[in-house]
Design a protein around this motif. Structure first.
Motif, PDB file in Angstrom:
ATOM      1  N   LYS A   1      -1.738  -1.886  -5.145  1.00  0.00           N
ATOM      2  CA  LYS A   1      -2.894  -1.657  -4.444  1.00  0.00           C
ATOM      3  C   LYS A   1      -3.758  -2.919  -4.238  1.00  0.00           C
ATOM      4  O   LYS A   1      -4.275  -2.961  -3.270  1.00  0.00           O
TER       5      LYS A   1
ATOM      6  N   ASP B   1      -4.253  -7.741   3.123  1.00  0.00           N
ATOM      7  CA  ASP B   1      -5.121  -7.329   4.336  1.00  0.00           C
ATOM      8  C   ASP B   1      -5.916  -8.259   4.686  1.00  0.00           C
ATOM      9  O   ASP B   1      -6.586  -8.340   5.522  1.00  0.00           O
ATOM     10  N   HIS B   2      -6.885  -8.717   3.654  1.00  0.00           N
ATOM     11  CA  HIS B   2      -8.022  -9.342   3.385  1.00  0.00           C
ATOM     12  C   HIS B   2      -7.663 -10.776   4.111  1.00  0.00           C
ATOM     13  O   HIS B   2      -8.414 -11.305   5.042  1.00  0.00           O
TER      14      HIS B   2
ATOM     15  N   ASP C   1      -4.590  -4.795  -0.570  1.00  0.00           N
ATOM     16  CA  ASP C   1      -6.038  -5.477  -0.203  1.00  0.00           C
ATOM     17  C   ASP C   1      -6.209  -6.753  -0.192  1.00  0.00           C
ATOM     18  O   ASP C   1      -6.939  -7.182   0.902  1.00  0.00           O
ATOM     19  N   HIS C   2      -5.515  -7.482  -1.065  1.00  0.00           N
ATOM     20  CA  HIS C   2      -5.594  -9.025  -0.791  1.00  0.00           C
ATOM     21  C   HIS C   2      -4.901  -9.676   0.416  1.00  0.00           C
ATOM     22  O   HIS C   2      -5.377 -10.356   1.033  1.00  0.00           O
TER      23      HIS C   2
ATOM     24  N   ARG D   1       0.870  -1.417  -0.099  1.00  0.00           N
ATOM     25  CA  ARG D   1      -0.104   0.119   0.065  1.00  0.00           C
ATOM     26  C   ARG D   1       0.935   1.213   0.019  1.00  0.00           C
ATOM     27  O   ARG D   1       0.458   2.058  -0.668  1.00  0.00           O
TER      28      ARG D   1
END
Length: 347
Positions: A94, A101-102, A98-99, A16
């Motif tokens: 980005k 973090d998920h 997200d991946h 990020r």
């Protein structure tokens, strides 16, 4: 085999941070240099510094990361390689952030769901040890024969210590064996395929694998990766040995000119519903878009499977504890009956 790997949390922050700076127009070298200063993870910080040195020497990001061995996930390196060629590095980073973090959130949810069953299991082990200790001391203090609660010859302080050492030692040994097998494709292939056949456990593993495959395939296709490399990276992204083992077969079917639907169906690992969705997307030429649109649904299915698995584990532990209580009650009852019978014989 046990070389350290970057944590999910650190990877999310790293991707990020890079994405934000690159979108702002900061040069790639400067972005890595600034990102290294934001890392709380010392290992990742040192790795990013080494990559920065490589970039200043004229190397690209992909080759610099590959020099770090297995520290970075293969999917991350492959995606950055494609992004460098297509010029979409900020967008890819980005999506990767997200991946990760998920994935981190799912791990936290899993730990939260199994925390209570694990606590119950540990308490049950400690209660057994306490009973072995107390019953042994009571009988010993009265000059009688210690009560062997488990029928294993364990009584008193030494028996309690042996029980704790064997149980927790066995758990630790199983953890070490799992870590070894987790790093060996042969072990993953065999055990993961076996786990997929277990009710509830198999459904949970399959749901997570399909969710990760869908996300990775949509991302790699949209980034411009060719179909074979995309399937290779996506099947590896599942983290499931059974899916990874099917890479040669899937690629072989595609090379023979068959459709993606046929290639996935022949693995026997994807659900009939999923194959039908891929078939519809392939017919309309929108497989990546279809999988990306349905990816949140697959993630929700995985979360529901995880909750079901945690609930089943909780009930199994409750059943084990209840069975042990019943067992101990009968053991003590028979012990007292034995004392009564001996007293009656002496009358």
């Amino acid at each position: 085999m046990f070389k350290a790997r970057a944590s999910l949390k650190s990877l999310g922050i790293f991707c990020r941070s890079l994405s934000t700076m690159l979108e702002s127009g900061v040069s790639i070298t400067k972005s890595f240099e600034l990102a290294s200063k934001k890392m709380g993870d010392h290992r990742l910080q040192q790795s990013v510094r080494e990559i920065t040195v490589e970039l200043k020497s004229g190397n690209d990001v992909t080759s610099a990361m590959r020099k770090q061995g297995t520290f970075y996930p293969e999917l991350l390196v492959n995606m950055i390689s494609v992004a460098e060629q297509s010029g979409g590095l900020p967008e890819v980073l980005k999506a990767l952030a997200d991946h990760y973090d998920h994935l981190l959130q799912m791990r936290k949810n899993f730990l939260r769901l199994i925390a209570w069953p694990v606590f119950q299991f540990v308490v049950a082990i400690l209660v057994i040890a306490l009973m072995i200790l107390i019953l042994g001391l009571i009988a010993g203090g009265q000059g009688g024969k210690p009560i062997d609660v488990l029928g294993l010859g364990l009584a008193g302080p030494s028996g309690a210590m042996i029980w704790l050492t064997c149980t927790f030692g066995s758990i630790f040994a199983l953890f070490v064996v799992y870590q070894i097998l987790d790093r060996l494709l042969g072990g993953k292939r065999y055990f993961h395929r076996l786990f997929l056949r277990i009710p509830v456990v198999g459904g949970c593993m399959r749901s997570f694998a399909i969710a990760r495959f869908s996300w990775a395939f949509a991302l790699t296709q949209q980034a411009g990766m060719n179909i074979l490399d995309s399937l290779d990276a996506s099947l590896k992204a599942t983290g499931n040995g059974a899916f990874i083992a099917e890479i040669p077969q899937v690629n072989g079917v595609i090379n023979d000119g068959e459709h993606l639907t046929v290639a996935l169906a022949e693995t026997g690992l994807f659900t009939e519903e999923y194959i039908h969705m891929v078939d519809v997307g392939e017919t309309s030429g929108t497989v990546p878009e279809t999988l990306q649109r349905l990816s949140p649904r697959f993630q929700e299915d995985a979360q529901r499977s995880l909750a079901t698995l945690a609930a089943v584990l909780g009930w199994l532990i409750w059943a084990l504890v209840a069975a042990f209580i019943i067992f101990v009650v009968f053991r003590i009852a028979f012990w007292y009956l034995g004392i009564i019978n001996d007293a009656l014989k002496q009358v």
